[in-house]
Design a protein around this motif. Structure first.
Motif, PDB file in Angstrom:
ATOM      1  N   ILE A  95      50.972  54.527  -1.011  1.00  0.00           N
ATOM      2  CA  ILE A  95      50.143  54.658  -0.088  1.00  0.00           C
ATOM      3  C   ILE A  95      50.066  55.951   0.689  1.00  0.00           C
ATOM      4  O   ILE A  95      51.549  56.221   1.054  1.00  0.00           O
ATOM      5  CB  ILE A  95      49.944  53.603   1.008  1.00  0.00           C
ATOM      6  CG1 ILE A  95      49.552  52.113   0.178  1.00  0.00           C
ATOM      7  CG2 ILE A  95      49.208  53.833   2.209  1.00  0.00           C
ATOM      8  CD1 ILE A  95      48.090  51.999  -0.029  1.00  0.00           C
TER       9      ILE A  95
ATOM     10  N   ASN B  83      35.940  59.993  -3.508  1.00  0.00           N
ATOM     11  CA  ASN B  83      36.546  58.906  -2.914  1.00  0.00           C
ATOM     12  C   ASN B  83      37.509  59.421  -1.869  1.00  0.00           C
ATOM     13  O   ASN B  83      38.578  58.689  -1.342  1.00  0.00           O
ATOM     14  CB  ASN B  83      37.075  58.018  -3.655  1.00  0.00           C
ATOM     15  CG  ASN B  83      37.448  56.544  -3.216  1.00  0.00           C
ATOM     16  OD1 ASN B  83      36.382  55.933  -2.492  1.00  0.00           O
ATOM     17  ND2 ASN B  83      38.448  55.954  -3.028  1.00  0.00           N
TER      18      ASN B  83
ATOM     19  N   TYR C  36      43.840  56.012   8.085  1.00  0.00           N
ATOM     20  CA  TYR C  36      43.358  54.687   7.689  1.00  0.00           C
ATOM     21  C   TYR C  36      44.121  54.131   6.494  1.00  0.00           C
ATOM     22  O   TYR C  36      44.435  52.797   6.603  1.00  0.00           O
ATOM     23  CB  TYR C  36      41.810  55.079   6.985  1.00  0.00           C
ATOM     24  CG  TYR C  36      41.025  53.566   6.581  1.00  0.00           C
ATOM     25  CD1 TYR C  36      40.642  52.877   7.416  1.00  0.00           C
ATOM     26  CD2 TYR C  36      41.295  53.208   5.284  1.00  0.00           C
ATOM     27  CE1 TYR C  36      39.688  51.820   7.169  1.00  0.00           C
ATOM     28  CE2 TYR C  36      40.658  52.156   4.922  1.00  0.00           C
ATOM     29  CZ  TYR C  36      39.783  51.331   5.924  1.00  0.00           C
ATOM     30  OH  TYR C  36      39.354  49.909   5.578  1.00  0.00           O
TER      31      TYR C  36
ATOM     32  N   PRO D 176      46.829  48.998   3.789  1.00  0.00           N
ATOM     33  CA  PRO D 176      47.170  49.298   2.499  1.00  0.00           C
ATOM     34  C   PRO D 176      46.379  48.205   1.771  1.00  0.00           C
ATOM     35  O   PRO D 176      46.274  48.413   0.422  1.00  0.00           O
ATOM     36  CB  PRO D 176      48.742  48.843   2.875  1.00  0.00           C
ATOM     37  CG  PRO D 176      48.752  48.096   3.968  1.00  0.00           C
ATOM     38  CD  PRO D 176      47.671  48.667   5.000  1.00  0.00           C
ATOM     39  N   GLY D 177      45.810  46.942   2.117  1.00  0.00           N
ATOM     40  CA  GLY D 177      45.392  45.960   1.210  1.00  0.00           C
ATOM     41  C   GLY D 177      43.836  46.374   0.865  1.00  0.00           C
ATOM     42  O   GLY D 177      43.331  45.845   0.081  1.00  0.00           O
ATOM     43  N   VAL D 178      43.371  47.483   1.633  1.00  0.00           N
ATOM     44  CA  VAL D 178      41.632  47.578   1.336  1.00  0.00           C
ATOM     45  C   VAL D 178      41.705  48.638   0.113  1.00  0.00           C
ATOM     46  O   VAL D 178      42.222  49.623  -0.001  1.00  0.00           O
ATOM     47  CB  VAL D 178      41.149  48.233   2.602  1.00  0.00           C
ATOM     48  CG1 VAL D 178      39.689  48.953   2.259  1.00  0.00           C
ATOM     49  CG2 VAL D 178      41.109  47.552   3.776  1.00  0.00           C
ATOM     50  N   VAL D 179      40.975  48.095  -0.864  1.00  0.00           N
ATOM     51  CA  VAL D 179      40.963  48.826  -2.255  1.00  0.00           C
ATOM     52  C   VAL D 179      40.350  50.069  -2.151  1.00  0.00           C
ATOM     53  O   VAL D 179      39.291  50.256  -1.528  1.00  0.00           O
ATOM     54  CB  VAL D 179      40.232  47.991  -3.211  1.00  0.00           C
ATOM     55  CG1 VAL D 179      40.075  48.637  -4.497  1.00  0.00           C
ATOM     56  CG2 VAL D 179      41.024  46.703  -3.558  1.00  0.00           C
ATOM     57  N   LYS D 180      41.024  51.091  -2.623  1.00  0.00           N
ATOM     58  CA  LYS D 180      40.263  52.523  -2.617  1.00  0.00           C
ATOM     59  C   LYS D 180      39.971  53.080  -1.306  1.00  0.00           C
ATOM     60  O   LYS D 180      38.949  53.694  -1.131  1.00  0.00           O
ATOM     61  CB  LYS D 180      39.069  52.433  -3.529  1.00  0.00           C
ATOM     62  CG  LYS D 180      39.562  52.374  -4.982  1.00  0.00           C
ATOM     63  CD  LYS D 180      38.512  52.568  -5.929  1.00  0.00           C
ATOM     64  CE  LYS D 180      38.462  51.742  -7.124  1.00  0.00           C
ATOM     65  NZ  LYS D 180      37.274  51.541  -8.122  1.00  0.00           N
ATOM     66  N   GLU D 181      40.851  52.554  -0.205  1.00  0.00           N
ATOM     67  CA  GLU D 181      40.814  53.390   0.937  1.00  0.00           C
ATOM     68  C   GLU D 181      39.266  53.216   1.740  1.00  0.00           C
ATOM     69  O   GLU D 181      38.779  52.222   1.704  1.00  0.00           O
ATOM     70  CB  GLU D 181      41.384  54.759   0.950  1.00  0.00           C
ATOM     71  CG  GLU D 181      42.817  54.771   0.481  1.00  0.00           C
ATOM     72  CD  GLU D 181      42.919  54.838  -0.930  1.00  0.00           C
ATOM     73  OE1 GLU D 181      41.998  55.314  -1.841  1.00  0.00           O
ATOM     74  OE2 GLU D 181      43.984  54.062  -1.663  1.00  0.00           O
TER      75      GLU D 181
ATOM     76  N   GLY E 112      36.760  55.385   1.440  1.00  0.00           N
ATOM     77  CA  GLY E 112      35.618  55.252   0.412  1.00  0.00           C
ATOM     78  C   GLY E 112      34.982  56.817   0.099  1.00  0.00           C
ATOM     79  O   GLY E 112      35.841  57.562   0.580  1.00  0.00           O
TER      80      GLY E 112
ATOM     81  N   SER F 280      29.580  55.194  -0.328  1.00  0.00           N
ATOM     82  CA  SER F 280      30.257  53.713  -0.813  1.00  0.00           C
ATOM     83  C   SER F 280      29.244  52.674  -0.365  1.00  0.00           C
ATOM     84  O   SER F 280      29.467  51.353  -0.784  1.00  0.00           O
ATOM     85  CB  SER F 280      31.311  53.763  -0.287  1.00  0.00           C
ATOM     86  OG  SER F 280      32.504  54.129  -0.696  1.00  0.00           O
TER      87      SER F 280
ATOM     88  N   HIS G 119      40.920  47.262   9.434  1.00  0.00           N
ATOM     89  CA  HIS G 119      39.621  46.792   8.838  1.00  0.00           C
ATOM     90  C   HIS G 119      39.273  45.503   9.187  1.00  0.00           C
ATOM     91  O   HIS G 119      40.067  44.576   9.373  1.00  0.00           O
ATOM     92  CB  HIS G 119      39.751  46.689   7.220  1.00  0.00           C
ATOM     93  CG  HIS G 119      38.726  46.092   6.698  1.00  0.00           C
ATOM     94  ND1 HIS G 119      37.737  46.880   6.089  1.00  0.00           N
ATOM     95  CD2 HIS G 119      38.696  44.994   6.031  1.00  0.00           C
ATOM     96  CE1 HIS G 119      36.764  46.020   5.519  1.00  0.00           C
ATOM     97  NE2 HIS G 119      37.289  44.920   5.440  1.00  0.00           N
TER      98      HIS G 119
END
Lengths: 384, 678
Positions: free
Chosen positions: A25, A56, A75, A80-85, A87, A107, A120
């Motif tokens: 990350i 992205n 962000y 870190p768990g949000v897929v593909k930051e 957007g 997105s 998030h």
């Protein structure tokens, strides 16, 4: 065999000097830009970088007035768990209650974060969403993706109504073509329709929605290719027309929300972006002409009380020359410091410039790609 | 930002890659081409498999068995094994694949099919992913230009050139017919039947007919993961392709000469998978599609009239049609775009070769080309372009020292239906100079150097694309300096049979580089002559032949080091940054071999770290990637026919990587091939 040894040797050399590391990350970058200052109620601001389409690379920056530190790209490390930051293409950012809302255009959702932590919370799916505004626990989002009728080329946009308690879309209302910014006064929501996809048949209207019934009650004919909107304390709405980049130049129009009529055409106030602070409407314009292949840039202040353009260059120390493509514009409501972002070539990091109320440059800082939208926060962002 | 922008840009920069302009000129291999013996060397395209001999300009070749054994579908996949080449690959079989040689950009690569330039006046880029290797005999890549002087003016007109040579019929032992029926089956639900029929009419005329059909769903899994962060696996959708290619050719020999005629037809439809960006999983799917039709006919004639004079003529007509559709009824996130583009090209070329003495020859070539483009875009200019190219070249060959010099004159005149929309005429002279020196007769060691200045015209899109085009654009120039050497040696009666190596160092400049610049907002861009780039690099390759008992091995290694720096704007924070997608280090390794009826291939490609933007910061950093592919095949000789069976595994370590940001590449995949050869 010699060959095998050779191959093993070659492969190991290549592997040794070149291994892929597990992708990590990307951390935020913190830079001190001021010595810190005492604040009244505004503690800092978030800056949303759009990122070029398809890359992205929308990203979020935060500036803290008390520490004077600019945090770039916060962000990803906070989520870190949000897929593909964050957007693809951040198009608007606002705060309502204790939540931070980022409209991620390509997105196709609204990213909802905790304003204290930028963490998030949820996302609200709206295809091709553009801008967001709030009133009485509801969020209103403009979108290009209205219902498709018989002619797919004549597709209206819509405004979605979101309950900020459940974070669900509760209603939609079809408006004009490719709706952009909105303002609300009383129970009326005004949305500027651009029709940017229907060249040369641009839309030229503002749709007025009654928030009680959530139906369009009026359509005001203004000018082609409308975009920005601001409303002042007297109920006058300022709306920008982008023109057609050929023979019709960009202009600003004034609408009286009491009568819903156009009361003035400010033909000498070309308008790419504007922000209202007190009685001053700050307007910059980068007018592109395909006839001359040139950009004409101006930075004006329009006084809403006198109805006059009182300044043609609110940057007074000559440093505006270093700005290639002015993009975002914001004014601190308390100190009246002016913030102008430079999007440069759109594919490299931009710059945020801060000017004092008198138009002298105070500091500049490198941002993400296409720095664009600023929202001031009354709550200091907590450290990780 | 708008979807319109997206569509414009996809169409503009990426996906309109299919204008085939073709001239025939059989590729000959050696410097002796400049002398009269050349005509009878035409068949040497069939041999090869190793680097080129005695070329005075850097050239790399993949041909014959080596090419056949490579586990690749398209020409684009094959040229990745050349040093100095970067392939921009949007992934999968249907994804756009363009070639960039020595970092000068894909607009500067001339692509020739059977000697013939494949043009694309609209956007100047050829999608090499569309050319399958099914009917391909050889692929060669020249830096600078082919060092023959008996060639069309177009052969001088690009900064580097890729020559694809299709199979020429050869008949063994009095046979009159050859038949090869193939069937491929593999990952991504790919089916590819193919058919080749060759017929010998008489001793002077041979015919060939080749057809290939391909269908794939283009679906594959890909993953993205971050350390201590997310880990996701998704499926690529809307990457399906269906295509049909038919080629017919006639090859004739006449007294002291030859002729060739060719017809090419390509028909395809495909979906666009789109960029892989953050979206709510499974919510929306791309549905936009593109249909292409490409057709051309070409003819060529070459004759040696007198001991001092030879003549060559080429002619061609091409028609290309492209339809792009994005429909919000299929995908709610997009806006409606439904555009049709039609291009036509007519081309003619004449070349004269004069052998003045044994060691001195001169040539004159004249080319004429006419292009038209129509599109149902608002305010479209409907451009037509006439190009006249005239070249004069001379070659001096004193065994030890060889010198070539050429000058190319280009005149371009554009016309538009819309009043006053056309760009001004262009009239440009560009030179090249090539030198080669072999110090010792006994050793095949050659030193070489070249200088070349050439330009590319702004494409019709650059100039006339509604809202983006800029008619004031100037040509974009490249200047190349190259020095290098080659060495080869054969070893008699030893297991180590042969070694060849070549090393070149180069310095390139790109001036007046045409780049897309934003105007007042993200909706509106335009093209400008803004860029200046300097490239410094080293290309090296070695190949050899090793024979142990009955086992033949053909190792081949290539390596490239490059710096390609953007010096456009001295006030920019990123001044001098490495330009996007150019790795500092890259290389490849191939080990093919055979034993009796068995043959195999191992190939490895490495692309080092690079950046996705000229701002060389962590946010733009791209990891190195490297893939290993293996294949094995066996030929069964039956009474009446042969059967060849091949099995391939690609990306055996299942590496998840991207060549272009947000366009993930496939992981491990398989293919099985069967060929029945009569």
């Amino acid at each position: 065999m010699k060959t095998n040894i050779f191959i093993i040797w070659l492969c190991s050399i290549v592997l040794l000097c070149s291994c892929r590391k597990e992708e990590s990350i990307i951390s935020s970058t913190s830079t001190g830009v001021t010595n810190g200052e005492k604040t009244e109620s505004i503690k800092g601001f978030f800056l949303l970088n759009e990122g070029n389409m398809g890359s992205n690379k929308a990203s979020l920056d935060y500036f803290d007035y008390e520490t004077g530190i600019y945090h770039k790209n916060i962000y990803a490390e906070r989520n870190p768990g949000v897929v593909k930051e964050l957007g693809d293409v951040g198009n608007d950012i606002q705060i309502y209650g204790d939540k931070l809302y980022a409209v991620i255009n390509c997105s196709h959702f609204i990213e909802v974060m905790d304003v204290n932590t930028a963490k998030h919370i949820t996302q609200i799916s709206i295809p091709n969403c553009r801008y967001i505004t709030f009133k009485d626990k509801y969020a209103y989002v403009s979108s290009y993706a209205g219902p498709v009728l018989i002619d797919p080329n004549a597709r209206l946009g819509y405004v979605a109504k979101i309950d900020t308690l459940t974070m669900k879309v509760v209603d939609t209302c079809a408006v004009g073509y490719q709706p952009e910014e909105m303002v609300i006064t009383g129970d009326k929501l005004y949305v500027a329709n651009s029709g940017g996809y229907r060249v040369p048949n641009y839309d030229r209207t503002i749709s007025v929605i009654d928030l009680k019934t959530f139906k369009v009650t009026k359509t005001i004919d203004v000018a082609i290719n409308l975009h920005r909107m601001e409303i002042d304390k007297n109920g006058y709405i300022y709306v920008s027309s982008r023109g057609d980049y050929y023979n019709t130049p960009s202009k600003t129009y004034v609408i009286d929300s009491h009568t819903d009529k156009v009361i003035e055409e400010l033909s000498l106030l070309p308008n790419s972006n504007m922000t209202l602070c007190g009685d001053s409407l700050y307007v910059y314009s980068t007018q592109w002409s395909y006839l001359s292949n040139t950009n004409t840039i101006s930075y004006a202040i329009y006084d809403i009380n006198t109805g006059r353009t009182v300044s043609r260059n609110f940057i007074t120390d000559g440093t505006e020359k270093s700005i290639k493509i002015p993009y975002g514009l914001s004014v601190h409501p308390e100190t009246h410091d002016i913030y102008v972002t430079d999007a440069k070539d759109y594919v490299t990091p931009g710059t945020l410039h801060c000017y004092s109320a008198s138009g002298k440059r105070k500091w500049s800082i490198t941002t993400g790609d296409i720095p664009a939208h600023i929202v001031f926060t009354h709550k200091q962002l907590k450290d990780l | 930002m708008s979807i319109r922008m997206k569509n414009n840009f996809f169409l503009l920069s990426a996906f309109l890659c299919s204008f085939f302009t073709v001239v025939y000129a059989q590729e000959t291999k050696t410097m002796q081409d400049t002398t009269l013996s050349s005509i009878h060397q035409l068949d040497d395209v069939v041999i090869i498999g190793v680097l080129e001999k005695k070329e005075v300009i850097p050239v790399q070749v993949l041909a014959g068995e080596t090419l056949k054994k490579l586990n690749v579908y398209s020409v684009a996949d094959a040229v990745r094994y050349f040093s100095g080449v970067q392939v921009k690959d949007y992934g999968g079989i249907g994804g756009l694949k363009t070639v960039n040689v020595r970092s000068m950009g894909s607009h500067h690569v001339g692509v020739f099919y059977d000697g013939v330039e494949l043009g694309n006046a609209q956007n100047g880029v050829i999608d090499l992913g569309r050319f399958s290797l099914e009917n391909m005999e050889a692929i060669s890549m020249y830096n600078g230009q082919k060092s023959s002087i008996f060639q069309s003016a177009k052969d001088y007109a690009s900064a580097s050139a890729i020559y694809m040579t299709s199979r020429r019929p050869t008949f063994k032992n009095g046979k009159k017919n050859n038949l090869n029926i193939g069937f491929k089956f593999g990952s991504f639900d790919t089916y590819t039947p193919s058919f080749l029929w060759e017929r010998k009419l008489n001793d002077h005329v041979k015919l060939s007919l080749s057809a290939e059909y391909m269908r794939t769903s283009g679906r594959y899994r890909f993953s993205y993961s971050k350390k201590d962060g997310y880990d996701t696996t998704e499926v690529r959708r809307n990457g399906d392709v269906e295509m049909l290619r038919i080629e017919a050719a006639a090859f004739g020999e006449i007294k002291k000469g030859e002729w060739q005629a060719k017809m090419y037809f390509y028909d395809s439809q495909r979906g666009y998978p789109g960029a892989s960006v953050r979206e709510e999983p499974g919510k929306y799917h791309h549905q936009d599609r593109q249909w292409d039709n490409n057709f051309f006919i070409q003819g060529s004639f070459r004759k040696y009239f007198k001991s001092w004079y030879s003549f060559m003529a080429n002619a061609k007509f091409a028609y290309d049609y492209l339809h792009y559709l994005s429909d919000p009824r299929e995908d709610v996130t997009t806006m409606y775009v439904n555009n049709h583009y039609r291009q036509m090209e007519s081309y003619g070329s004449m070349a004269h070769l004069f052998a003045i003495t044994q060691w001195w020859s001169m040539s004159l070539s004249s080319d004429f080309q006419w292009n038209t483009l129509s599109a149902d875009l608002v305010d479209f200019a409907y451009p037509e372009r006439v190009s006249i190219l005239q070249s004069a070249a001379t070659s001096l060959d004193w065994k030890k020292l060889k010198i070539q010099a050429s000058i190319l004159y280009t005149y371009v005149n554009d016309m538009t239906k819309k009043a006053n929309a056309q760009a001004g005429d262009k009239s440009v002279f560009t030179p090249s100079f090539i030198l080669s020196y072999r110090p010792w007769d006994r050793h095949d060691l050659n030193f070489r150097a070249f200088y070349k200045k050439v330009f590319r015209m702004p494409t019709l899109n650059d100039l006339y694309y509604t809202f983006i085009g800029n008619k004031y654009l100037d040509p974009e120039y490249t200047i190349q300096y190259n020095i290098g050497g080659t060495y080869s040696r054969d070893f008699q009666n030893k297991w180590f049979c042969r070694i060849e190596c070549q090393v070149d160092a180069y310095f390139n400049q790109i001036d007046d580089k045409i780049i897309a610049m934003p105007t007042s907002n993200q909706f509106r861009w335009t093209m400008m002559n803004l860029g200046y780039v300097e490239i410094r690099g080293i290309d090296a390759s070695i190949c050899s032949h090793i024979k142990i008992a009955n086992v033949n091995l053909y190792p081949r290694v290539s390596y490239t080091y490059q710096t390609a720096q953007d010096y456009t704007d001295p006030t920019s924070q990123w001044y001098g940054g490495q330009i996007p997608y150019i790795p500092w280090h890259s290389g490849s390794f191939i080990l093919s071999g055979d034993y009796h009826n068995w043959s195999w291939n191992y190939s490895f490609i490495y692309t080092g770290e690079r950046y996705e933007a000229v701002a060389n910061i962590p946010e733009n950093h791209a990891q190195p990637w490297y893939t290993s592919d293996i294949s094995i095949s066996r030929t069964f000789h039956l009474k009446k026919f042969d059967i060849r069976a091949t099995a391939e595994i690609n990306n055996i370590f299942n590496q998840q990587y991207e060549v272009v940001q947000c366009y993930p590449m496939p992981g491990t995949n398989f293919k099985i091939k069967l060929n029945i050869i009569l």
